[in-house]
Motif scaffolding. Structure first.
Motif, PDB file in Angstrom:
ATOM      1  N   LEU A   1       0.830  -1.201   0.000  1.00  0.00           N
ATOM      2  CA  LEU A   1       0.000   0.000   0.000  1.00  0.00           C
ATOM      3  C   LEU A   1       0.867   1.254   0.000  1.00  0.00           C
ATOM      4  O   LEU A   1       0.583   2.208  -0.711  1.00  0.00           O
ATOM      5  N   HIS A   2       1.956   1.239   0.763  1.00  0.00           N
ATOM      6  CA  HIS A   2       2.869   2.387   0.802  1.00  0.00           C
ATOM      7  C   HIS A   2       3.492   2.634  -0.580  1.00  0.00           C
ATOM      8  O   HIS A   2       3.569   3.771  -1.043  1.00  0.00           O
ATOM      9  N   GLY A   3       3.937   1.571  -1.231  1.00  0.00           N
ATOM     10  CA  GLY A   3       4.509   1.704  -2.568  1.00  0.00           C
ATOM     11  C   GLY A   3       3.500   2.232  -3.573  1.00  0.00           C
ATOM     12  O   GLY A   3       3.822   3.059  -4.423  1.00  0.00           O
ATOM     13  N   MET A   4       2.265   1.781  -3.462  1.00  0.00           N
ATOM     14  CA  MET A   4       1.219   2.240  -4.368  1.00  0.00           C
ATOM     15  C   MET A   4       0.924   3.725  -4.136  1.00  0.00           C
ATOM     16  O   MET A   4       0.740   4.488  -5.091  1.00  0.00           O
TER      17      MET A   4
ATOM     18  N   ARG B   1      14.801   3.501  -6.110  1.00  0.00           N
ATOM     19  CA  ARG B   1      15.309   2.622  -7.161  1.00  0.00           C
ATOM     20  C   ARG B   1      16.148   3.371  -8.193  1.00  0.00           C
ATOM     21  O   ARG B   1      16.643   2.756  -9.123  1.00  0.00           O
ATOM     22  N   ALA B   2      16.264   4.689  -8.058  1.00  0.00           N
ATOM     23  CA  ALA B   2      16.980   5.532  -9.027  1.00  0.00           C
ATOM     24  C   ALA B   2      16.489   5.231 -10.434  1.00  0.00           C
ATOM     25  O   ALA B   2      17.259   4.973 -11.343  1.00  0.00           O
TER      26      ALA B   2
ATOM     27  N   THR C   1       9.800  14.073  -3.847  1.00  0.00           N
ATOM     28  CA  THR C   1       9.683  13.503  -5.178  1.00  0.00           C
ATOM     29  C   THR C   1      10.683  14.211  -6.093  1.00  0.00           C
ATOM     30  O   THR C   1      10.485  15.364  -6.443  1.00  0.00           O
ATOM     31  N   PRO C   2      11.769  13.535  -6.474  1.00  0.00           N
ATOM     32  CA  PRO C   2      12.770  14.195  -7.321  1.00  0.00           C
ATOM     33  C   PRO C   2      12.221  14.455  -8.725  1.00  0.00           C
ATOM     34  O   PRO C   2      11.679  13.566  -9.366  1.00  0.00           O
TER      35      PRO C   2
ATOM     36  N   CYS D   1      18.058  10.017 -13.685  1.00  0.00           N
ATOM     37  CA  CYS D   1      17.503   9.593 -12.395  1.00  0.00           C
ATOM     38  C   CYS D   1      18.528   8.870 -11.532  1.00  0.00           C
ATOM     39  O   CYS D   1      18.284   8.673 -10.337  1.00  0.00           O
ATOM     40  N   THR D   2      19.630   8.469 -12.082  1.00  0.00           N
ATOM     41  CA  THR D   2      20.616   7.721 -11.307  1.00  0.00           C
ATOM     42  C   THR D   2      21.629   8.622 -10.622  1.00  0.00           C
ATOM     43  O   THR D   2      22.487   8.130  -9.905  1.00  0.00           O
TER      44      THR D   2
END
Length: 172
Positions: free
Chosen positions: A29-32, A141-142, A102-103, A170-171
């Motif tokens: 749920l947190h990931g979603m 997760r970059a 949120t990058p 993103c990395t």
């Protein structure tokens, strides 16, 4: 025997099962929720860019969308582009604040800002086209999750397809 109540053992067993199920479901749920948050941020950025383009066309005045001082992940400002305009005051038309969790990374052309001319086309220094992409990344997760793309005509779209030229942003 026909009882109308629940025994303490049955109640504890049901609560244990509910607790185990909740412990299993919480990380998913947190990931979603985090993924939905990234999507909403991408939609808000795209909406701001569309609104800035419409303002530039409506006012016949260049409009700029500029990243916050800490970067796009902390928010952005929409304002009149006062360079070369004696009558404009550089008023902030719209500001949008974020918490930096949120990058959002702009590629080379839109690293700090994007400008729309009075026709709604993105322009940069020397009247060159200011097309580009913003990458909404998953920091754990970059990895790229959403990409906001602005075309040479000023149209804005959201995609989850990676950009091969900027895949490593993103990395960082």
């Amino acid at each position: 025997m026909n009882s109308k109540g629940v025994t303490l053992v049955e109640l504890v067993a049901v609560l244990a099962v509910v607790g185990v199920l909740a412990a299993i479901a919480t990380p998913a749920l947190h990931g979603m929720l985090q993924e939905q948050r990234r999507k909403v941020v991408a939609q808000e950025l795209a909406s701001t860019l569309r609104q800035a383009r419409a303002e530039a066309i409506l006012r016949h005045t260049p409009v700029v969308v500029r990243a916050s001082y800490q970067g796009w992940g902390w928010g952005w400002f929409t304002m009149l582009d006062i360079r070369g305009l004696r009558t404009a005051r550089g008023d902030v038309l719209h500001s949008h604040g974020l918490d930096g969790k949120t990058p959002i990374i702009g590629n080379r052309w839109v690293r700090k800002e994007v400008r729309f001319d009075s026709f709604g086309a993105p322009v940069g220094v020397g009247r060159q086209s200011n097309i580009g992409s913003w990458f909404v990344c998953d920091p754990k997760r970059a990895k790229l999750r959403w990409r906001v793309v602005i075309s040479w005509a000023g149209r804005v779209r959201i995609t989850d397809k990676p950009d091969p030229d900027s895949a490593n942003l993103c990395t960082r």
